[in-house]
Enzyme design. Structure first.
Site, PDB file in Angstrom:
ATOM      1  N   LEU A 144       0.876  -1.170   0.000  1.00 42.04           N
ATOM      2  CA  LEU A 144       0.000   0.000   0.000  1.00 42.04           C
ATOM      3  C   LEU A 144       0.915   1.222   0.000  1.00 42.04           C
ATOM      4  CD1 LEU A 144      -2.696  -0.912   2.719  1.00 42.04           C
ATOM      5  CD2 LEU A 144      -2.920  -1.096   0.233  1.00 42.04           C
ATOM      6  N   ASP A 145       0.457   2.303  -0.625  1.00 40.28           N
ATOM      7  CA  ASP A 145       1.234   3.536  -0.584  1.00 40.28           C
ATOM      8  C   ASP A 145       1.416   3.992   0.868  1.00 40.28           C
ATOM      9  OD1 ASP A 145       1.365   3.597  -3.335  1.00 40.28           O
ATOM     10  OD2 ASP A 145      -0.393   4.887  -3.550  1.00 40.28           O
ATOM     11  N   LYS A 146       2.439   4.788   1.087  1.00 39.28           N
ATOM     12  CA  LYS A 146       2.764   5.241   2.437  1.00 39.28           C
ATOM     13  C   LYS A 146       1.559   5.836   3.153  1.00 39.28           C
ATOM     14  CE  LYS A 146       5.678   8.568   4.906  1.00 39.28           C
ATOM     15  NZ  LYS A 146       6.755   9.590   4.791  1.00 39.28           N
TER      16      LYS A 146
END
Length: 317
Positions: A144-146
């Site tokens: 998942l993106d940050k």
């Protein structure tokens, strides 16, 4: 020498507009790494063009050439356990772990990030993680993106890792997200638009004809006047930044998305208001389909509370 780039895709095809550009520059843009890292790969004989080893970083590329980097031996420091990284376990057995990742936490070490990642927290939480992706990404099957929060599955064994990876590749994993967006989209719909690297900003993705197929279903859960909406999104593919790109293309960028959306918002939210709400997959050993849900983080629930209080709320569901 420490590696500063760890991309999932170590290969790419030179685009027409990139013809006559330097090999090291194009490689750095496609693989999202530093130019010096691309230079090192080339001079170390780790990069090929149409199957032939390239040796000159300044070599000019041609449209349609196929470039591939052989993953070099891991030389960066082994991630250290970090008990300060919170691991919220939703489910756990001897083969896998389902966690609810917090906003602001990078999944694994990479360029400029060597500590405080989910991997550092996982190493402190448990010691039996799969090693397929090397010491830098133990157990990591997907990302998942940050600033995207929510559910992730982590593999504790190579057997589980391979089985789960196949499910992701075969689109057999249920992935449902919730997002707060600017504006109010149609009640429901599907977005089937190919996604590829942005033509000028290589750190961004965009809808483009020659991109990879991408499919997103959406439905509005709540709307707040004409200014905001809570949307549920079902991913059928897993392209980089897919939801953020598709919703921006549709005209409803995610709240807080400083890359694809508006630069400011009343809550000063930095980072997209996006949460993986539901995750489902088949257990590698039992064959049972497991499904998990996780509520949105407090900061997003707080924003929704403000919206419900200050706007005329319409529940669509």
């Amino acid at each position: 020498m420490a590696l500063d780039c760890a991309s999932e895709a170590d290969r790419f095809t030179v685009l027409p507009e990139e013809a006559k550009s330097r090999l090291d520059v194009v490689t750095a843009e496609h693989l999202q790494c530093s130019r010096s890292q691309a230079h090192d790969w080339i001079t170390s004989g780790l990069l090929t063009i149409d199957g032939a080893v390239a040796v000159k970083p300044a070599e000019k590329v041609k449209s349609g050439q196929f470039v591939e980097v052989s993953r070099p031996p891991l030389q960066s420091a082994i991630p250290q356990p970090d008990k300060n990284v919170i691991i919220e376990a939703v489910y756990e057995d001897d083969m896998l772990l389902v966690v609810n990742k917090q906003r602001g936490v990078t999944v694994h070490p990479g360029s400029g990030t060597h500590s405080g990642t989910l991997v550092n927290g996982l190493l402190a939480y448990c010691h039996d993680l799969s090693g397929i992706h090397g010491v830098e990404r133990p157990g990591i099957v997907h990302r998942l993106d940050k600033d995207t929060s929510g559910l992730m599955v982590v593999a504790k064994s190579d057997q589980a890792h391979l089985a789960l990876s196949r499910q992701f590749a075969d689109r057999q994993v249920l992935k449902i997200y919730r997002a707060i967006v600017h504006g109010v989209p149609p009640e429901s719909g599907s977005i089937n638009q190919p996604i590829g690297r942005h033509q000028t900003d290589r750190k961004k993705m965009t809808v483009r004809r020659d991109g990879r197929p991408a499919s997103t279903d959406f439905r509005v859960l709540e709307q707040f006047g004409r200014e905001y909406a809570l949307v549920e999104l079902h991913l059928h593919t897993g392209r980089t930044h897919q939801i953020r790109v598709h919703m921006t293309w549709l005209g409803y960028p995610l709240l807080g998305d400083l890359v694809y959306g508006k630069r400011s918002n009343p809550w000063n939210l930095n980072g997209q208001a996006l949460h993986c709400y539901r995750l489902g997959f088949t257990h590698p050993r039992s064959g049972e389909f497991l499904e998990f849900t996780a509520g949105m983080p407090a900061v997003l629930e707080g924003i929704l509370g403000d919206l419900r209080l200050n706007f005329h709320q319409v529940s669509v569901v």
